[in-house]
Each structure stands twice: as C-alpha cells, then as structure tokens.
Design a protein around this motif. Sequence first.
Motif, PDB file in Angstrom:
ATOM      1  N   LEU A  23       6.863  -0.967  -6.079  1.00 12.29           N
ATOM      2  CA  LEU A  23       6.306  -2.267  -5.690  1.00 12.29           C
ATOM      3  C   LEU A  23       7.396  -3.085  -5.001  1.00 12.29           C
ATOM      4  O   LEU A  23       8.295  -3.616  -5.652  1.00 12.29           O
ATOM      5  CB  LEU A  23       5.773  -3.013  -6.912  1.00 12.29           C
ATOM      6  CG  LEU A  23       4.676  -2.308  -7.722  1.00 12.29           C
ATOM      7  CD1 LEU A  23       4.270  -3.164  -8.901  1.00 12.29           C
ATOM      8  CD2 LEU A  23       3.477  -2.001  -6.847  1.00 12.29           C
TER       9      LEU A  23
ATOM     10  N   LEU B 189       4.537  -4.893   0.850  1.00 13.82           N
ATOM     11  CA  LEU B 189       3.195  -5.376   0.508  1.00 13.82           C
ATOM     12  C   LEU B 189       2.813  -6.663   1.235  1.00 13.82           C
ATOM     13  O   LEU B 189       1.661  -7.087   1.170  1.00 13.82           O
ATOM     14  CB  LEU B 189       3.114  -5.624  -1.005  1.00 13.82           C
ATOM     15  CG  LEU B 189       3.270  -4.386  -1.897  1.00 13.82           C
ATOM     16  CD1 LEU B 189       3.359  -4.802  -3.351  1.00 13.82           C
ATOM     17  CD2 LEU B 189       2.115  -3.425  -1.689  1.00 13.82           C
ATOM     18  N   THR B 190       3.751  -7.265   1.937  1.00  9.73           N
ATOM     19  CA  THR B 190       3.504  -8.562   2.567  1.00  9.73           C
ATOM     20  C   THR B 190       2.638  -8.431   3.819  1.00  9.73           C
ATOM     21  O   THR B 190       2.813  -7.518   4.629  1.00  9.73           O
ATOM     22  CB  THR B 190       4.844  -9.230   2.944  1.00  9.73           C
ATOM     23  OG1 THR B 190       5.578  -9.478   1.742  1.00  9.73           O
ATOM     24  CG2 THR B 190       4.623 -10.538   3.667  1.00  9.73           C
ATOM     25  N   ARG B 191       1.706  -9.363   3.952  1.00  9.64           N
ATOM     26  CA  ARG B 191       0.859  -9.428   5.147  1.00  9.64           C
ATOM     27  C   ARG B 191       1.561 -10.234   6.240  1.00  9.64           C
ATOM     28  O   ARG B 191       2.172 -11.264   5.957  1.00  9.64           O
ATOM     29  CB  ARG B 191      -0.482 -10.098   4.821  1.00  9.64           C
ATOM     30  CG  ARG B 191      -1.300  -9.401   3.748  1.00  9.64           C
ATOM     31  CD  ARG B 191      -2.568 -10.185   3.466  1.00  9.64           C
ATOM     32  NE  ARG B 191      -3.407  -9.522   2.472  1.00  9.64           N
ATOM     33  CZ  ARG B 191      -4.611  -9.941   2.116  1.00  9.64           C
ATOM     34  NH1 ARG B 191      -5.098 -11.064   2.661  1.00  9.64           N
ATOM     35  NH2 ARG B 191      -5.323  -9.283   1.238  1.00  9.64           N
TER      36      ARG B 191
ATOM     37  N   SER C 206      11.674  -6.534  -5.641  1.00 12.71           N
ATOM     38  CA  SER C 206      10.897  -5.321  -5.886  1.00 12.71           C
ATOM     39  C   SER C 206      10.827  -5.071  -7.386  1.00 12.71           C
ATOM     40  O   SER C 206      11.583  -5.652  -8.168  1.00 12.71           O
ATOM     41  CB  SER C 206      11.534  -4.109  -5.187  1.00 12.71           C
ATOM     42  OG  SER C 206      12.816  -3.836  -5.719  1.00 12.71           O
TER      43      SER C 206
ATOM     44  N   LEU D 232       2.307 -12.872   0.775  1.00 13.97           N
ATOM     45  CA  LEU D 232       2.046 -11.841  -0.232  1.00 13.97           C
ATOM     46  C   LEU D 232       0.851 -12.261  -1.074  1.00 13.97           C
ATOM     47  O   LEU D 232       0.852 -13.335  -1.675  1.00 13.97           O
ATOM     48  CB  LEU D 232       3.274 -11.647  -1.119  1.00 13.97           C
ATOM     49  CG  LEU D 232       3.142 -10.633  -2.257  1.00 13.97           C
ATOM     50  CD1 LEU D 232       2.950  -9.224  -1.708  1.00 13.97           C
ATOM     51  CD2 LEU D 232       4.370 -10.686  -3.156  1.00 13.97           C
TER      52      LEU D 232
ATOM     53  N   ASP E  84      -3.163  -7.910  -3.531  1.00 16.07           N
ATOM     54  CA  ASP E  84      -2.524  -6.728  -2.942  1.00 16.07           C
ATOM     55  C   ASP E  84      -1.532  -6.098  -3.913  1.00 16.07           C
ATOM     56  O   ASP E  84      -1.438  -4.869  -4.016  1.00 16.07           O
ATOM     57  CB  ASP E  84      -1.807  -7.103  -1.644  1.00 16.07           C
ATOM     58  CG  ASP E  84      -2.768  -7.408  -0.506  1.00 16.07           C
ATOM     59  OD1 ASP E  84      -3.966  -7.071  -0.637  1.00 16.07           O
ATOM     60  OD2 ASP E  84      -2.325  -7.992   0.498  1.00 16.07           O
ATOM     61  N   VAL E  85      -0.783  -6.936  -4.623  1.00 14.80           N
ATOM     62  CA  VAL E  85       0.170  -6.421  -5.610  1.00 14.80           C
ATOM     63  C   VAL E  85      -0.567  -5.693  -6.724  1.00 14.80           C
ATOM     64  O   VAL E  85      -0.163  -4.619  -7.163  1.00 14.80           O
ATOM     65  CB  VAL E  85       1.025  -7.570  -6.184  1.00 14.80           C
ATOM     66  CG1 VAL E  85       1.957  -7.051  -7.272  1.00 14.80           C
ATOM     67  CG2 VAL E  85       1.823  -8.236  -5.081  1.00 14.80           C
TER      68      VAL E  85
ATOM     69  N   ALA F  75      -1.794  -2.317  -5.473  1.00 14.66           N
ATOM     70  CA  ALA F  75      -0.675  -1.381  -5.352  1.00 14.66           C
ATOM     71  C   ALA F  75      -0.213  -0.901  -6.724  1.00 14.66           C
ATOM     72  O   ALA F  75       0.135   0.272  -6.899  1.00 14.66           O
ATOM     73  CB  ALA F  75       0.478  -2.048  -4.607  1.00 14.66           C
TER      74      ALA F  75
END
Length: 376
Positions: free
Chosen positions: A248, A253-255, A330, A359, A363-364, A367
């Motif tokens: 992670l 993971l960031t848009r 992370s 973020l 999404d986190v 994942a």
Amino acid sequence: MGRPFGVPVYVAPSWFLVAALITWVFGGQLDRVLPELGAARYLVSLFFAVAFYASVLVHELAHTVAALRFKLPVRRIQLQFFGGVSEIEKEAETPGREFVLAFVGPLLSLVLSGVFYLALLPVEPGTVPGVLLAGLMISNLIVAAFNLLPGLPLDGGRMLRAVVWKITGKPMHGTVAAAWVGRALAVSVLIGLPLLTQSGALGSDAVDNVGMDTVMDALLAAILAAIIWTGAGNSLRMARLREHLPELRARALTRRAVPVPADTPLSEALRRANASGARALVVVDSEGGPVSLVREAAIVGVPEHRRPWVPVSTLAQDLTDGMRVSAELSGEELLDALRANPASEYLVVEETGAIYGVLSAADVERAFVKAMARPS
C-alpha cells in the motif's frame, strides 16, 4: 478505569457477566468450607472476583510495560470475559523481544501466585482470609500455566512464534506454526476438558459430575475452544496483513488531480479533468495554493443538468492539516495517518509541498482487500 503508564484501562461489559459467574461459583464453594458465613459468602466471593481480575490487570500491565520499554505503542488494556488483553499496535522488531514481551505476563502471574502463597503461611486455615489467599494463589497459578500453552493467541504461542522466527529467520513461519498449534489446542480443550472433569482427574469425584455440571463443563470447554480457535485465526490474518502492508503506497494509489478556482462551475471542472485524464478536483486560491477538496460523493449527487450552475466550492471540504499526506507514505505509516484523521479524500503532496494528487479512502480500502486476497 484509569491510565497506568499513560495507557487507558477499560472494562468490557462481558466482565460483569463473568464476575457474577465467579461470585456464584465461588460462593457455592464457600458454603461448603465456611457455612457460618450465610449470605455474606457472596460478598466475599465478589471481593475474590475483583481481586482475581486485579491480578489479571497486573499480568497485562507486565506486557504493557515491556512493550513501552521496547518503544511499542499500546492502544489500551481491556478486561473482558476470559481475562484481559493489551492492544499493542506494532510487532516486536526481533524474536528476542517478542519472546520477552510474551513471557513477562505469565512470569508476573507466577510471582503473584508466590506472593499469595507467602501471605497464606501465617494465616489460620479455614478462615475468610485463608480461603481468599488460597483461591488467589491457585487462580494465578492456573492463569500462568494456561497462558504458557504453546499456541496462539496465548502468551506461550507468542513465545513459540518467537522461537520459530529465530530458527527460520521469518516471522510469518513462526506465526503459522504457533497458530496451527493454537487450533490444535482448541480442539484438545473442546474434547479433553469435559473428559478430564468426568474422569475426576481435576480433583472431583466422577460420580458427582453429572447433570448440570456436565452441561456447564461442556459449555466452558466450548467457549474456551472458540476463543482460542478464533484468536489463532485472527493472528494469522494479522500476520498476513502486516506482510502485505508494504504494497500500500500513497504514490501508487493517488488519483491525478486538476486544480480549479473556487467559482469554477462543476461542469467546466469535470471537462478539464476529463481532458487531462484526471480523476479528482482540488480547489485552489488565487496563488494556486490548495484550500479544499471536491468530494467525489458530492459530485455524484449533483444531476448533470444542474452542473453548469453549481460552483465547485459548494461541493468541497476544507483542507485540514490531517488531510495532507506525503506521497512517500506507505504501509503501516500510511494507514496510521489515515486512521488518525478520518476523511473520504486526502490531498497528497510532494516533499516540496507541491500537489501530487488526491487519495481516496475507498481506493485504499479496495487495494487493501485485494492485497489480503492474495496468498502469502
């Protein structure tokens, strides 16, 4: 209850149930040993229940002090149905520290048992103090012996995990071994405890162990087995979690985000985002500094025909310090940052302070679930 060593101590509602059960059972035993007490025996029994759980608290404080000594944060101590638990937020860094961290609890219970034994020596047998001290001596000895059984989630299981970790060099191998031994212990307790009681091996006549006593023995064995089995499974899941946590990464993971002024219509902001392949909107001031995040859930709630008339500022959430996270975070550090400041979206920034993107907590979570679904 308080904050010894800065760690909050809580009592779960289930404790009151077990305190009542101990009061009832111990009161029945007192009636045979000290019949002259009458109804007062239940007050003595209640005192024993409280004193016993005070001993359990000392057991847990031993774990807590050791964890703090190794600079491992402890979220809380909780007294509950079958004993207590110290919620240590991080794993020990070495197998040696893990072994010490696990062993100090049973060691303190053994020490308490010895203390109660020494206190019992000058006391006259057959008196209330004598019965209480004997009960506390035996109960602490049982707590120590039970916790030294080599299976997770018991302290002995953590000691076994540390030994296997030391031999193999891999903490996951130690967790797997100790968890499966814990599951074997759960089955043994489920089957063996009622058989031992029925055979009279635990100090009572087999002919007396019929009827309601048999049901109670089976129920106690089932509860203990369920707790051990569940705890072993949870230990395996937590080990898998920590194994996959490094996957992670905030940067991955960031848009990508598009900066827009506060008075920009939502339709225009979405057009700019689509044109640049971005999936998030950041509201900026006249100098380009981020001031708020446009919430994804708010965008979905605006009908398409109204979007040209809705400025993005009405859908945005003001940024707080906790909503800014570093792109370099992370694993556990990332989850700690999000847990400390719950929000649906976070602004991800570079070390220079430049906007990297947005973020999404969703999404986190996705994942995380995906990483946990993969085999170790």
